[in-house]
Design a protein around this motif. Structure first.
Motif, PDB file in Angstrom:
ATOM      1  N   LEU A  37      24.288 -46.789  82.118  1.00  0.00           N
ATOM      2  CA  LEU A  37      23.726 -45.749  82.952  1.00  0.00           C
ATOM      3  C   LEU A  37      22.921 -46.390  84.075  1.00  0.00           C
ATOM      4  CD1 LEU A  37      22.506 -43.287  80.181  1.00  0.00           C
ATOM      5  CD2 LEU A  37      24.532 -43.069  81.622  1.00  0.00           C
ATOM      6  N   LEU A  38      23.064 -45.851  85.253  1.00  0.00           N
ATOM      7  CA  LEU A  38      22.340 -46.387  86.398  1.00  0.00           C
ATOM      8  C   LEU A  38      20.869 -46.006  86.296  1.00  0.00           C
ATOM      9  CD1 LEU A  38      24.882 -45.469  89.197  1.00  0.00           C
ATOM     10  CD2 LEU A  38      24.479 -47.711  88.204  1.00  0.00           C
ATOM     11  N   GLN A  39      19.996 -47.004  86.335  1.00  0.00           N
ATOM     12  CA  GLN A  39      18.573 -46.730  86.261  1.00  0.00           C
ATOM     13  C   GLN A  39      18.137 -46.033  87.542  1.00  0.00           C
ATOM     14  OE1 GLN A  39      16.303 -50.058  85.045  1.00  0.00           O
ATOM     15  NE2 GLN A  39      14.397 -48.947  84.987  1.00  0.00           N
ATOM     16  N   GLY A  40      17.376 -44.963  87.400  1.00  0.00           N
ATOM     17  CA  GLY A  40      16.899 -44.221  88.551  1.00  0.00           C
ATOM     18  C   GLY A  40      17.796 -43.080  88.973  1.00  0.00           C
ATOM     19  N   SER A  41      18.992 -43.001  88.408  1.00  0.00           N
ATOM     20  CA  SER A  41      19.903 -41.911  88.743  1.00  0.00           C
ATOM     21  C   SER A  41      19.407 -40.616  88.102  1.00  0.00           C
ATOM     22  CB  SER A  41      21.314 -42.217  88.230  1.00  0.00           C
ATOM     23  OG  SER A  41      22.115 -41.066  88.291  1.00  0.00           O
ATOM     24  N   LEU A  42      19.517 -39.508  88.812  1.00  0.00           N
ATOM     25  CA  LEU A  42      19.115 -38.221  88.261  1.00  0.00           C
ATOM     26  C   LEU A  42      20.004 -37.791  87.099  1.00  0.00           C
ATOM     27  CD1 LEU A  42      18.364 -36.300  91.566  1.00  0.00           C
ATOM     28  CD2 LEU A  42      16.736 -37.365  90.011  1.00  0.00           C
ATOM     29  N   LEU A  43      21.236 -38.280  87.072  1.00  0.00           N
ATOM     30  CA  LEU A  43      22.173 -37.906  86.029  1.00  0.00           C
ATOM     31  C   LEU A  43      21.988 -38.728  84.744  1.00  0.00           C
ATOM     32  CD1 LEU A  43      24.534 -36.009  85.515  1.00  0.00           C
ATOM     33  CD2 LEU A  43      26.052 -37.708  86.530  1.00  0.00           C
ATOM     34  N   SER A  44      21.416 -39.914  84.836  1.00  0.00           N
ATOM     35  CA  SER A  44      21.302 -40.804  83.674  1.00  0.00           C
ATOM     36  C   SER A  44      20.560 -40.194  82.488  1.00  0.00           C
ATOM     37  CB  SER A  44      20.659 -42.130  84.077  1.00  0.00           C
ATOM     38  OG  SER A  44      21.530 -42.852  84.906  1.00  0.00           O
ATOM     39  N   PRO A  45      19.370 -39.590  82.654  1.00  0.00           N
ATOM     40  CA  PRO A  45      18.688 -39.018  81.483  1.00  0.00           C
ATOM     41  C   PRO A  45      19.485 -37.904  80.822  1.00  0.00           C
ATOM     42  CG  PRO A  45      17.175 -39.176  83.330  1.00  0.00           C
ATOM     43  CD  PRO A  45      18.543 -39.503  83.856  1.00  0.00           C
ATOM     44  N   ILE A  46      20.181 -37.105  81.613  1.00  0.00           N
ATOM     45  CA  ILE A  46      20.977 -36.011  81.056  1.00  0.00           C
ATOM     46  C   ILE A  46      22.124 -36.576  80.220  1.00  0.00           C
ATOM     47  CG2 ILE A  46      22.495 -34.080  81.644  1.00  0.00           C
ATOM     48  CD1 ILE A  46      20.675 -33.780  84.191  1.00  0.00           C
ATOM     49  N   LEU A  47      22.813 -37.579  80.759  1.00  0.00           N
ATOM     50  CA  LEU A  47      23.924 -38.188  80.028  1.00  0.00           C
ATOM     51  C   LEU A  47      23.435 -38.873  78.758  1.00  0.00           C
ATOM     52  CD1 LEU A  47      26.009 -39.661  82.958  1.00  0.00           C
ATOM     53  CD2 LEU A  47      26.571 -37.684  81.545  1.00  0.00           C
ATOM     54  N   PHE A  48      22.320 -39.584  78.850  1.00  0.00           N
ATOM     55  CA  PHE A  48      21.780 -40.277  77.684  1.00  0.00           C
ATOM     56  C   PHE A  48      21.422 -39.276  76.594  1.00  0.00           C
ATOM     57  CE2 PHE A  48      18.390 -42.061  75.104  1.00  0.00           C
ATOM     58  CZ  PHE A  48      18.971 -43.254  74.718  1.00  0.00           C
ATOM     59  N   ASN A  49      20.713 -38.208  76.971  1.00  0.00           N
ATOM     60  CA  ASN A  49      20.329 -37.199  75.979  1.00  0.00           C
ATOM     61  C   ASN A  49      21.542 -36.535  75.360  1.00  0.00           C
ATOM     62  OD1 ASN A  49      17.626 -37.684  76.297  1.00  0.00           O
ATOM     63  ND2 ASN A  49      17.318 -36.046  77.765  1.00  0.00           N
ATOM     64  N   ARG A  50      22.543 -36.254  76.161  1.00  0.00           N
ATOM     65  CA  ARG A  50      23.771 -35.617  75.657  1.00  0.00           C
ATOM     66  C   ARG A  50      24.458 -36.533  74.643  1.00  0.00           C
ATOM     67  NH1 ARG A  50      26.713 -31.816  74.122  1.00  0.00           N
ATOM     68  NH2 ARG A  50      28.696 -31.431  75.081  1.00  0.00           N
ATOM     69  N   PHE A  51      24.473 -37.819  74.945  1.00  0.00           N
ATOM     70  CA  PHE A  51      25.105 -38.805  74.073  1.00  0.00           C
ATOM     71  C   PHE A  51      24.320 -38.962  72.770  1.00  0.00           C
ATOM     72  CE2 PHE A  51      25.544 -43.308  72.820  1.00  0.00           C
ATOM     73  CZ  PHE A  51      26.897 -43.317  72.536  1.00  0.00           C
ATOM     74  N   MET A  52      22.995 -39.067  72.863  1.00  0.00           N
ATOM     75  CA  MET A  52      22.152 -39.338  71.700  1.00  0.00           C
ATOM     76  C   MET A  52      21.938 -38.114  70.814  1.00  0.00           C
ATOM     77  SD  MET A  52      21.557 -42.516  71.747  1.00  0.00           S
ATOM     78  CE  MET A  52      20.296 -42.676  70.524  1.00  0.00           C
ATOM     79  N   ASN A  53      22.208 -36.934  71.332  1.00  0.00           N
ATOM     80  CA  ASN A  53      21.957 -35.716  70.579  1.00  0.00           C
ATOM     81  C   ASN A  53      22.690 -35.703  69.233  1.00  0.00           C
ATOM     82  OD1 ASN A  53      20.619 -33.197  70.419  1.00  0.00           O
ATOM     83  ND2 ASN A  53      22.574 -32.187  70.784  1.00  0.00           N
ATOM     84  N   SER A  54      23.902 -36.233  69.185  1.00  0.00           N
ATOM     85  CA  SER A  54      24.637 -36.227  67.915  1.00  0.00           C
ATOM     86  C   SER A  54      23.965 -37.113  66.863  1.00  0.00           C
ATOM     87  CB  SER A  54      26.094 -36.643  68.119  1.00  0.00           C
ATOM     88  OG  SER A  54      26.186 -37.976  68.547  1.00  0.00           O
ATOM     89  N   LEU A  55      23.316 -38.196  67.274  1.00  0.00           N
ATOM     90  CA  LEU A  55      22.574 -39.032  66.326  1.00  0.00           C
ATOM     91  C   LEU A  55      21.387 -38.258  65.766  1.00  0.00           C
ATOM     92  CD1 LEU A  55      21.852 -41.617  64.812  1.00  0.00           C
ATOM     93  CD2 LEU A  55      20.727 -42.428  66.899  1.00  0.00           C
TER      94      LEU A  55
END
Length: 142
Positions: A37-55
């Motif tokens: 994920l690109l650091q500082g991108s507005l989309l990065s936190p959303i993608l990270f949270n979406r990915f980690m939610n299943s864990l």
């Protein structure tokens, strides 16, 4: 994640992408970017949270509604369990999830501590993550 959405994210984030570093005014050669994920991108936190939610859903599946077994803030997480056996079970679940999703944990940044009994009376048990010992600590500085 829905395959068409995943494909769209990949196209938007990684297609024809490259990175270079600037150190002391010297620019490195460009390196292709194919993951992460690109650091500082507005989309990065959303993608990270979406990915980690299943864990988080997996770890908190059998938790009491008022007290979760796992809490995360950004890319840091904490597991909460009443016994060392329960804790190892949560660690094992996390490890299996990580293997399935192609990620790994930074074990040197991991530690465990006991909060429900005096430290003098506690003999540290061995917790392991991917066959590596997780160190026991009496306090954790972040």
């Amino acid at each position: 994640m829905n395959p068409p959405v995943l494909q769209l994210v990949y196209q938007l984030r990684y297609r024809d992408m490259s990175d270079s570093l600037i150190v002391n005014s010297c620019v490195s050669q460009k390196q292709p970017r194919t993951c992460g994920l690109l650091q500082g991108s507005l989309l990065s936190p959303i993608l990270f949270n979406r990915f980690m939610n299943s864990l988080l859903q997996s770890l908190n599946w059998n938790s009491q509604p008022t007290f979760p077994s796992a809490l995360f803030l950004a890319d840091d997480g904490g597991l909460i369990a009443p016994t060392i056996t329960n804790t190892q079970s949560l660690v094992n679940q996390s490890s299996s999830w990580a293997d399935k999703h192609g990620i790994s944990f930074n074990i040197p940044k991991c530690a465990y501590m006991v909060t429900n009994q005096p430290i003098r009376s506690y003999l540290p048990h061995t917790l392991t993550l991917t066959n590596q010992h997780i160190p026991f600590v009496t306090c954790y500085k972040y």
